[in-house]
Design a protein around this motif. Structure first.
Motif, PDB file in Angstrom:
ATOM      1  N   HIS A   1     -30.213 -71.558  81.590  1.00  0.00           N
ATOM      2  CA  HIS A   1     -29.050 -71.447  82.473  1.00  0.00           C
ATOM      3  C   HIS A   1     -27.825 -70.977  81.695  1.00  0.00           C
ATOM      4  CE1 HIS A   1     -26.260 -72.373  85.723  1.00  0.00           C
ATOM      5  NE2 HIS A   1     -25.530 -73.040  84.846  1.00  0.00           N
ATOM      6  N   GLN A   2     -27.701 -71.443  80.465  1.00  0.00           N
ATOM      7  CA  GLN A   2     -26.539 -71.104  79.650  1.00  0.00           C
ATOM      8  C   GLN A   2     -26.479 -69.605  79.356  1.00  0.00           C
ATOM      9  OE1 GLN A   2     -24.219 -73.598  78.566  1.00  0.00           O
ATOM     10  NE2 GLN A   2     -23.038 -71.722  78.264  1.00  0.00           N
ATOM     11  N   ILE A   3     -27.635 -68.957  79.168  1.00  0.00           N
ATOM     12  CA  ILE A   3     -27.658 -67.534  78.835  1.00  0.00           C
ATOM     13  C   ILE A   3     -26.982 -66.702  79.912  1.00  0.00           C
ATOM     14  CG2 ILE A   3     -29.171 -65.531  78.513  1.00  0.00           C
ATOM     15  CD1 ILE A   3     -31.160 -67.335  77.171  1.00  0.00           C
ATOM     16  N   ALA A   4     -27.235 -67.043  81.158  1.00  0.00           N
ATOM     17  CA  ALA A   4     -26.649 -66.283  82.260  1.00  0.00           C
ATOM     18  C   ALA A   4     -25.150 -66.497  82.370  1.00  0.00           C
ATOM     19  CB  ALA A   4     -27.331 -66.676  83.571  1.00  0.00           C
ATOM     20  N   GLU A   5     -24.646 -67.587  81.799  1.00  0.00           N
ATOM     21  CA  GLU A   5     -23.229 -67.921  81.905  1.00  0.00           C
ATOM     22  C   GLU A   5     -22.415 -67.478  80.698  1.00  0.00           C
ATOM     23  OE1 GLU A   5     -21.980 -69.283  84.660  1.00  0.00           O
ATOM     24  OE2 GLU A   5     -23.996 -69.249  85.541  1.00  0.00           O
ATOM     25  N   LEU A   6     -23.066 -66.960  79.670  1.00  0.00           N
ATOM     26  CA  LEU A   6     -22.351 -66.595  78.451  1.00  0.00           C
ATOM     27  C   LEU A   6     -21.327 -65.501  78.716  1.00  0.00           C
ATOM     28  CD1 LEU A   6     -25.344 -66.485  75.935  1.00  0.00           C
ATOM     29  CD2 LEU A   6     -23.551 -68.234  76.052  1.00  0.00           C
ATOM     30  N   GLN A   7     -20.151 -65.662  78.132  1.00  0.00           N
ATOM     31  CA  GLN A   7     -19.095 -64.678  78.257  1.00  0.00           C
ATOM     32  C   GLN A   7     -19.106 -63.743  77.049  1.00  0.00           C
ATOM     33  OE1 GLN A   7     -17.188 -64.649  81.204  1.00  0.00           O
ATOM     34  NE2 GLN A   7     -18.824 -66.134  81.672  1.00  0.00           N
ATOM     35  N   ARG A   8     -18.272 -62.727  77.103  1.00  0.00           N
ATOM     36  CA  ARG A   8     -18.181 -61.774  76.006  1.00  0.00           C
ATOM     37  C   ARG A   8     -17.853 -62.500  74.701  1.00  0.00           C
ATOM     38  NH1 ARG A   8     -17.282 -56.264  75.314  1.00  0.00           N
ATOM     39  NH2 ARG A   8     -15.882 -55.687  73.613  1.00  0.00           N
ATOM     40  N   GLY A   9     -18.646 -62.223  73.670  1.00  0.00           N
ATOM     41  CA  GLY A   9     -18.422 -62.854  72.374  1.00  0.00           C
ATOM     42  C   GLY A   9     -19.081 -64.209  72.212  1.00  0.00           C
ATOM     43  N   GLU A  10     -19.773 -64.700  73.238  1.00  0.00           N
ATOM     44  CA  GLU A  10     -20.465 -65.988  73.145  1.00  0.00           C
ATOM     45  C   GLU A  10     -21.964 -65.760  73.007  1.00  0.00           C
ATOM     46  OE1 GLU A  10     -17.583 -68.917  75.804  1.00  0.00           O
ATOM     47  OE2 GLU A  10     -19.447 -68.147  76.669  1.00  0.00           O
ATOM     48  N   GLY A  11     -22.595 -66.590  72.202  1.00  0.00           N
ATOM     49  CA  GLY A  11     -24.031 -66.466  72.012  1.00  0.00           C
ATOM     50  C   GLY A  11     -24.715 -67.812  71.928  1.00  0.00           C
ATOM     51  N   LEU A  12     -25.938 -67.861  72.419  1.00  0.00           N
ATOM     52  CA  LEU A  12     -26.783 -69.035  72.242  1.00  0.00           C
ATOM     53  C   LEU A  12     -27.537 -68.861  70.932  1.00  0.00           C
ATOM     54  CD1 LEU A  12     -28.186 -71.654  73.302  1.00  0.00           C
ATOM     55  CD2 LEU A  12     -29.899 -70.143  74.345  1.00  0.00           C
TER      56      LEU A  12
ATOM     57  N   SER B   1     -30.080 -75.894  68.988  1.00  0.00           N
ATOM     58  CA  SER B   1     -29.386 -74.874  69.758  1.00  0.00           C
ATOM     59  C   SER B   1     -27.887 -75.125  69.759  1.00  0.00           C
ATOM     60  CB  SER B   1     -29.899 -74.844  71.195  1.00  0.00           C
ATOM     61  OG  SER B   1     -31.250 -74.444  71.242  1.00  0.00           O
ATOM     62  N   PHE B   2     -27.135 -74.025  69.764  1.00  0.00           N
ATOM     63  CA  PHE B   2     -25.676 -74.075  69.779  1.00  0.00           C
ATOM     64  C   PHE B   2     -25.164 -72.926  70.654  1.00  0.00           C
ATOM     65  CE2 PHE B   2     -27.475 -75.170  65.704  1.00  0.00           C
ATOM     66  CZ  PHE B   2     -26.898 -76.391  65.373  1.00  0.00           C
ATOM     67  N   VAL B   3     -24.045 -73.126  71.287  1.00  0.00           N
ATOM     68  CA  VAL B   3     -23.323 -72.032  71.913  1.00  0.00           C
ATOM     69  C   VAL B   3     -22.097 -71.778  71.056  1.00  0.00           C
ATOM     70  CG1 VAL B   3     -21.999 -71.263  73.912  1.00  0.00           C
ATOM     71  CG2 VAL B   3     -24.159 -72.469  74.232  1.00  0.00           C
ATOM     72  N   VAL B   4     -22.001 -70.572  70.525  1.00  0.00           N
ATOM     73  CA  VAL B   4     -20.959 -70.254  69.546  1.00  0.00           C
ATOM     74  C   VAL B   4     -20.082 -69.133  70.073  1.00  0.00           C
ATOM     75  CG1 VAL B   4     -20.492 -69.516  67.173  1.00  0.00           C
ATOM     76  CG2 VAL B   4     -22.497 -70.937  67.664  1.00  0.00           C
ATOM     77  N   ARG B   5     -18.758 -69.342  70.013  1.00  0.00           N
ATOM     78  CA  ARG B   5     -17.790 -68.301  70.355  1.00  0.00           C
ATOM     79  C   ARG B   5     -17.377 -67.596  69.070  1.00  0.00           C
ATOM     80  NH1 ARG B   5     -15.154 -72.606  73.758  1.00  0.00           N
ATOM     81  NH2 ARG B   5     -15.928 -72.274  75.884  1.00  0.00           N
ATOM     82  N   HIS B   6     -17.810 -66.375  68.931  1.00  0.00           N
ATOM     83  CA  HIS B   6     -17.478 -65.597  67.741  1.00  0.00           C
ATOM     84  C   HIS B   6     -15.973 -65.332  67.710  1.00  0.00           C
ATOM     85  CE1 HIS B   6     -17.466 -61.422  65.694  1.00  0.00           C
ATOM     86  NE2 HIS B   6     -17.360 -62.358  64.776  1.00  0.00           N
ATOM     87  N   GLN B   7     -15.355 -65.542  66.563  1.00  0.00           N
ATOM     88  CA  GLN B   7     -13.930 -65.295  66.401  1.00  0.00           C
ATOM     89  C   GLN B   7     -13.725 -64.225  65.335  1.00  0.00           C
ATOM     90  OE1 GLN B   7     -12.267 -69.193  65.611  1.00  0.00           O
ATOM     91  NE2 GLN B   7     -12.188 -69.703  67.784  1.00  0.00           N
ATOM     92  N   ALA B   8     -12.955 -63.204  65.687  1.00  0.00           N
ATOM     93  CA  ALA B   8     -12.746 -62.069  64.795  1.00  0.00           C
ATOM     94  C   ALA B   8     -11.267 -61.900  64.479  1.00  0.00           C
ATOM     95  CB  ALA B   8     -13.279 -60.789  65.437  1.00  0.00           C
ATOM     96  N   THR B   9     -11.006 -61.289  63.343  1.00  0.00           N
ATOM     97  CA  THR B   9      -9.631 -61.003  62.954  1.00  0.00           C
ATOM     98  C   THR B   9      -9.195 -59.661  63.547  1.00  0.00           C
ATOM     99  OG1 THR B   9     -10.242 -59.798  60.942  1.00  0.00           O
ATOM    100  CG2 THR B   9     -10.063 -62.199  60.782  1.00  0.00           C
ATOM    101  N   ASP B  10      -7.894 -59.406  63.499  1.00  0.00           N
ATOM    102  CA  ASP B  10      -7.382 -58.126  63.993  1.00  0.00           C
ATOM    103  C   ASP B  10      -7.939 -56.969  63.172  1.00  0.00           C
ATOM    104  OD1 ASP B  10      -5.923 -59.416  65.926  1.00  0.00           O
ATOM    105  OD2 ASP B  10      -4.046 -59.421  64.777  1.00  0.00           O
ATOM    106  N   ASP B  11      -8.054 -57.159  61.849  1.00  0.00           N
ATOM    107  CA  ASP B  11      -8.581 -56.096  60.994  1.00  0.00           C
ATOM    108  C   ASP B  11     -10.024 -55.772  61.360  1.00  0.00           C
ATOM    109  OD1 ASP B  11      -6.225 -55.832  59.620  1.00  0.00           O
ATOM    110  OD2 ASP B  11      -6.822 -57.136  57.956  1.00  0.00           O
ATOM    111  N   GLU B  12     -10.816 -56.811  61.623  1.00  0.00           N
ATOM    112  CA  GLU B  12     -12.205 -56.578  62.028  1.00  0.00           C
ATOM    113  C   GLU B  12     -12.272 -55.830  63.345  1.00  0.00           C
ATOM    114  OE1 GLU B  12     -14.795 -60.245  60.140  1.00  0.00           O
ATOM    115  OE2 GLU B  12     -13.652 -60.623  61.968  1.00  0.00           O
TER     116      GLU B  12
END
Length: 414
Positions: A365-376, A383-394
């Motif tokens: 169920h979580q896979i269908a709900e993942l937003q941009r930048g989120e991964g199971l 298992s973890f749901v992780v929100r990727h965080q990026a810098t401005d340079d990246e």
């Protein structure tokens, strides 16, 4: 009991070792990842990773972030084939090299280059290893081009052509091999004439000829004009100038990556990411799958972590026929990835993804709900749901959607 009822909330993370990825969506804590450290701790059985996600949800952004952040921890990064050229800016930004192949480039690679000799091998053992490596490469390329397994006599013709090419020069080139396939010298005791051997070699000769003539002339038909520097933080082979069928691209990627693989075999090469972007192109070729599987199996001994990037897991079921060796090889790659990272999947893909990864109903169920930048993230049984965080340079270097957005639009870091 609590962990079974609330598999995400009950997780305590993987520790603070390694690259910072982002925020654990359920605990709120930071999420770090290092496949080599987790393997050392016994958390993982192998360092290989699978990354899947539909276009535009941030999977490529995550891959580039993992790769570049790992450089600060002493890791190096190899991208054996970049069909869209998306890693070139990344390699340049970190002080690495993007080797561009195709029309308009003077770069040429000899896939039969020996690479550096391991210090622990005798000359005789080294020559034997070179013969085996070159022979496997020629077989893979021939099968990819022909779209079928080689016949026994074709294996023999390749062996003879390679031996003759090695007699011509200490470092043979593909052109010599092709020449000897069309005009072979039959060794004593083979039991057939040179004409008969030439007839048997014809299909293989024409299959390999495309790599040294016609639309691919200048890429692999002579000595290398580029030196491989294994000390660079990142090396990418940019194939974006090469256009054609998936079969053609697979042949080119095999040929180009073989040039890079020589460095991977060095026992003192350190820990390295090897990233297969757009991997669905390769998985359609059984011979290439077999080469990839070998590298997956050897990853621990070589100190490498392979990262396989696909759009959807159903790509694995598009490989070969049901029950075929190719399908088994593709499933084997998945089985040899202790870490599976799944970004948003279409609703039609949820069931097959859940089945292949043995996901719980909550995870599916979580896979269908993942937003941009989120991964199971599925790390062995955790298992973890992780929100990727990026810098401005990246964001400025990694974002692959800039051309689709207005100049004035602020780009989402994910």
């Amino acid at each position: 009991m609590l962990a079974g009822a609330y598999p995400f909330l009950a997780e305590a993370g993987l520790g603070s070792e390694g690259v910072y990825v982002g925020q654990d969506a359920w605990s709120g804590g930071g999420f770090c990842f290092d496949p080599w450290e987790l393997y050392r701790q016994g958390v993982l059985t192998n360092p290989n990773c699978l990354l899947a996600g539909v276009v535009g949800k941030g999977k490529s952004f995550l891959a580039k972030s993992l790769a570049t952040r790992s450089i600060a921890f002493g890791k190096r990064v190899y991208v054996p084939g970049d069909p869209k050229g998306e890693w070139s800016n990344v390699a340049d930004a970190v002080g690495g090299a993007a080797i561009r192949l195709g029309p308009g480039s003077s770069n040429r690679l000899n896939p039969l280059d020996p690479g550096p000799k391991p210090a622990n091998l005798t000359d005789a053992d080294w020559q034997g290893l070179l013969r085996s490596r070159r022979r496997a490469l020629l077989g893979s390329m021939s099968q990819a081009a022909l779209g079928r397994p080689l016949h026994p006599i074709e294996h023999t013709s390749l062996d003879i052509a390679l031996a003759c090419a090695c007699n011509v020069a200490a470092v043979p080139v593909l052109t010599y091999v092709v020449d000897h396939l069309f005009a072979p010298r039959t060794p004593h005791g083979l039991g057939m004439s040179s004409g008969q051997l030439a007839e048997a070699s014809r299909d293989v000769g024409h299959a390999l000829r495309r790599l040294v003539a016609g639309d691919l002339a200048g890429l692999f038909d002579g000595p290398s004009t580029v030196k491989f520097d294994p000390n660079l933080p990142m090396i990418s082979l940019d194939l974006s100038r090469i256009h054609g069928s998936d079969e053609l691209m697979a042949m080119v990627m095999t040929c180009a990556s073989a040039w890079m693989e020589a460095a991977l075999a060095q026992p003192d090469g350190g820990q390295r990411w090897v990233i297969y972007d757009e991997a669905w192109r390769l998985m359609r070729q059984p011979a290439l799958l077999a080469r990839m599987q070998s590298q997956w199996k050897l990853s621990r001994g070589l100190g490498i972590a392979n990262l396989l990037i696909v759009h959807r897991l159903s790509d694995l079921d598009a490989v070969g026929e049901a029950g075929s060796e190719a399908r088994a090889l593709a499933r084997g790659l998945l089985a040899d990835c202790s870490t599976r990272i799944i970004y948003h999947q279409e609703a039609s893909e949820i069931h097959s993804t859940a089945s292949l990864l043995a996901l719980s109903s909550a995870e599916a169920h979580q896979i269908a709900e993942l937003q941009r930048g989120e991964g199971l993230w599925q790390v062995t049984r955790r298992s973890f749901v992780v929100r990727h965080q990026a810098t401005d340079d990246e964001t400025g270097v990694f974002n692959t959607s800039l051309r689709m957005q207005p100049q004035s639009e602020c780009v989402d870091a994910q």
